[in-house]
Design a protein around this motif. Structure first.
Motif, short mmCIF file in Angstrom:
data_model
loop_
_atom_site.label_atom_id
_atom_site.label_comp_id
_atom_site.label_asym_id
_atom_site.label_seq_id
_atom_site.Cartn_x
_atom_site.Cartn_y
_atom_site.Cartn_z
N CYS A 147 10.77 13.82 -1.29
CA CYS A 147 9.79 14.48 -1.74
C CYS A 147 9.97 15.77 -1.73
O CYS A 147 11.15 16.25 -1.98
CB CYS A 147 8.65 14.78 -0.13
SG CYS A 147 9.39 15.99 0.64
N GLY A 159 10.06 18.75 -0.56
CA GLY A 159 10.44 19.96 0.31
C GLY A 159 11.16 19.48 0.49
O GLY A 159 12.30 20.48 0.86
N VAL A 160 11.51 17.96 0.91
CA VAL A 160 13.64 18.04 0.97
C VAL A 160 14.37 17.79 -0.59
O VAL A 160 15.33 18.77 -0.25
CB VAL A 160 13.10 16.07 1.22
CG1 VAL A 160 14.61 15.73 0.72
CG2 VAL A 160 12.67 16.25 2.22
N CYS A 207 10.25 23.60 4.61
CA CYS A 207 9.03 23.02 2.87
C CYS A 207 7.51 24.21 2.96
O CYS A 207 7.14 24.21 4.38
CB CYS A 207 8.97 21.99 3.64
SG CYS A 207 7.52 20.92 2.50
N LEU A 262 5.24 23.15 2.81
CA LEU A 262 4.11 22.36 2.55
C LEU A 262 3.97 22.61 4.98
O LEU A 262 2.77 22.20 5.81
CB LEU A 262 3.32 21.20 2.64
CG LEU A 262 3.65 21.29 1.04
CD1 LEU A 262 2.96 19.89 0.65
CD2 LEU A 262 2.12 21.28 0.98
N THR A 275 3.84 16.83 10.01
CA THR A 275 2.61 16.64 8.97
C THR A 275 3.63 15.07 8.26
O THR A 275 3.09 14.77 7.26
CB THR A 275 3.61 17.64 7.25
OG1 THR A 275 5.49 17.51 7.96
CG2 THR A 275 3.72 19.03 7.24
N THR A 276 4.03 15.17 8.57
CA THR A 276 5.28 13.40 8.47
C THR A 276 4.56 11.73 9.86
O THR A 276 5.10 11.19 10.35
CB THR A 276 6.90 13.95 8.54
OG1 THR A 276 6.76 13.61 9.84
CG2 THR A 276 6.95 14.19 7.55
N CYS A 301 1.27 15.67 4.74
CA CYS A 301 1.09 15.96 3.64
C CYS A 301 1.48 14.92 2.17
O CYS A 301 0.85 13.89 2.91
CB CYS A 301 3.26 16.96 2.62
SG CYS A 301 4.39 15.65 3.46
N TYR A 302 1.33 15.42 0.98
CA TYR A 302 0.99 14.32 -0.16
C TYR A 302 1.66 13.22 0.07
O TYR A 302 1.64 12.14 -0.49
CB TYR A 302 0.93 15.28 -1.59
CG TYR A 302 2.09 15.27 -2.08
CD1 TYR A 302 2.81 16.73 -1.31
CD2 TYR A 302 3.00 14.64 -3.14
CE1 TYR A 302 4.71 16.53 -1.27
CE2 TYR A 302 4.37 14.84 -3.13
CZ TYR A 302 4.70 16.05 -2.75
OH TYR A 302 6.23 15.79 -2.79
FE1 SF4 Z 1 8.12 16.96 2.52
FE2 SF4 Z 1 6.23 16.60 3.32
FE3 SF4 Z 1 7.59 17.57 4.96
FE4 SF4 Z 1 7.09 19.10 2.84
S1 SF4 Z 1 5.84 18.84 4.44
S2 SF4 Z 1 9.45 18.20 3.83
S3 SF4 Z 1 6.95 17.62 1.24
S4 SF4 Z 1 7.75 15.22 3.77
#
Ligand code: SF4
Ligand code: 0O3
Length: 332
Positions: free
Chosen positions: A31, A33-34, A115, A117, A183-184, A213-214
């Protein structure tokens, strides 16, 4: 050319009409962020030279961590393991203000790969704590992201680790309660937790925007689309990767006959393939594509050469690097 299946799902045409085949979920893997977090460590290495330190795993992937360690990155559990004055990167999962303070006290040069997000959820926690809400943070106990978010407002946050944890929750004022989340998480399980919380606290407020997250949502939608056709789903990802483990659960919940998590192709047990016609493949948000290629190559050796991509979304989001490394990214 992709063949439309139904609204929101496209599938590439296969090369064989029947027999062994692979369905490859899209989106899968890294993603935004990674991608940003891993590049942050790489650029920090280029700029400052080895060793640089990273608190916890930069992302929850064995291969990523081992590869960076070989290049001179030292992974530590806490700031007190880092020599004073060194470069320390905070992982994509975020850290609490107490960790920032501990790093400052040791005069560390910190680079924050959290990240954006995840940072957004931290901001929500701070805002609702300021307004004196009880914040019900849905997430997995002990997960680094949850520790970081809860640490923004420890006096206002209670952890809710799934639907079964709702009964024990008490709040001060039922008119001032909001839920936030990691978020996960599994979208479906989180909605079940929220439903039970709302039965208990009818005035419960929703987050200002989705905390799951998306990327987490898109990977679950993709695996759900292919799971009903799969005799086996292989999810590439590490055991401590929350979003990867969720993909195994979502695949099973959506009708896959079996689903397994593997870090590497060599972990695929040939017995899993007995009598299997359709294998679904996906990967968590922290998983480099080269690991998926390894599984595809292995399956090809076992006769699964017809690979069809099942696409449910196109992702284009890219996050800028932390400010001090931005010139390094532009300079290539
Ligand atoms: Fe990836 Fe979503 Fe985590 Fe950000 S919040 S690192 S986009 S999985
Ligand atoms: O949070 P999770 O265990 O899924 O972490 P991963 O595997 O490193 O994936 C990236 C997600 C993240 C950094 C926080 O949202």
């Amino acid at each position: 050319m992709p063949v439309p299946l139904e609204v929101g799902i496209t599938r590439s045409a296969g090369t064989a009409a029947a027999g062994k085949r692979v369905l490859l979920a899209e989106p899968r893997g890294y993603c935004a962020g990674v991608d940003r977090a891993v590049e942050t460590v790489e650029k920090a290495l280029e700029k400052h030279g080895a060793p640089i330190y990273v608190r916890k795993e930069i992302v929850h992937n064995r291969h990523v961590v081992d590869t960076l360690a070989e290049r001179g990155v030292v992974f530590v559990d806490e700031t007190d393991e880092v020599p004073a004055g060194s470069v320390l990167v905070f992982s994509a999962h975020g850290v609490s203000p107490a960790v920032h303070a501990a790093a400052a006290a040791r005069d560390l040069h910190t680079i924050d790969a959290t990240c954006p997000l995840v940072t957004k959820v931290h901001q929500e926690a701070k805002r609702f704590a300021r307004d004196d809400y009880d914040i019900l943070l849905i997430g997995h106990e002990g997960h680094e992201e949850v520790e970081g978010t809860a640490g923004e407002a420890p006096d206002h946050v209670q952890l809710v680790d799934g639907p079964g944890a709702v009964d024990a929750i008490r709040v001060r004022d039922e008119a001032k309660v909001i839920w936030l989340s990691q978020t996960t998480l599994s979208v479906d399980e989180t909605m079940e937790t929220v439903k039970r919380l709302r039965e208990k606290f009818p005035l419960l407020q929703d987050p200002p925007s989705d905390d799951i997250c998306y990327a987490t949502q898109n990977r679950q939608v993709a695996v759900k689309a292919m799971a009903p056709e799969c005799d086996l789903v292989i999810v590439v990802g590490s055991r401590n990767s929350s979003n990867s483990v969720r993909l195994v659960e979502v695949a099973l919940g959506a009708g896959a006959k079996a689903a397994h998590l593997v870090d590497y192709a060599r972990e695929v047990d040939p017995a899993w393939l007995d009598g299997v016609q359709t294998v679904g493949i996906t990967s968590g948000a922290s998983v480099p594509e080269i690991l998926v290629r390894g599984v595809l190559d292995l399956l090809s050796e076992h006769g699964y050469r017809d690979v069809q991509t099942v696409t449910t979304a196109n992702e284009t989001l890219v996050f800028a690097l932390p400010r001090e490394l931005r010139a390094a990214r532009q300079g290539g």
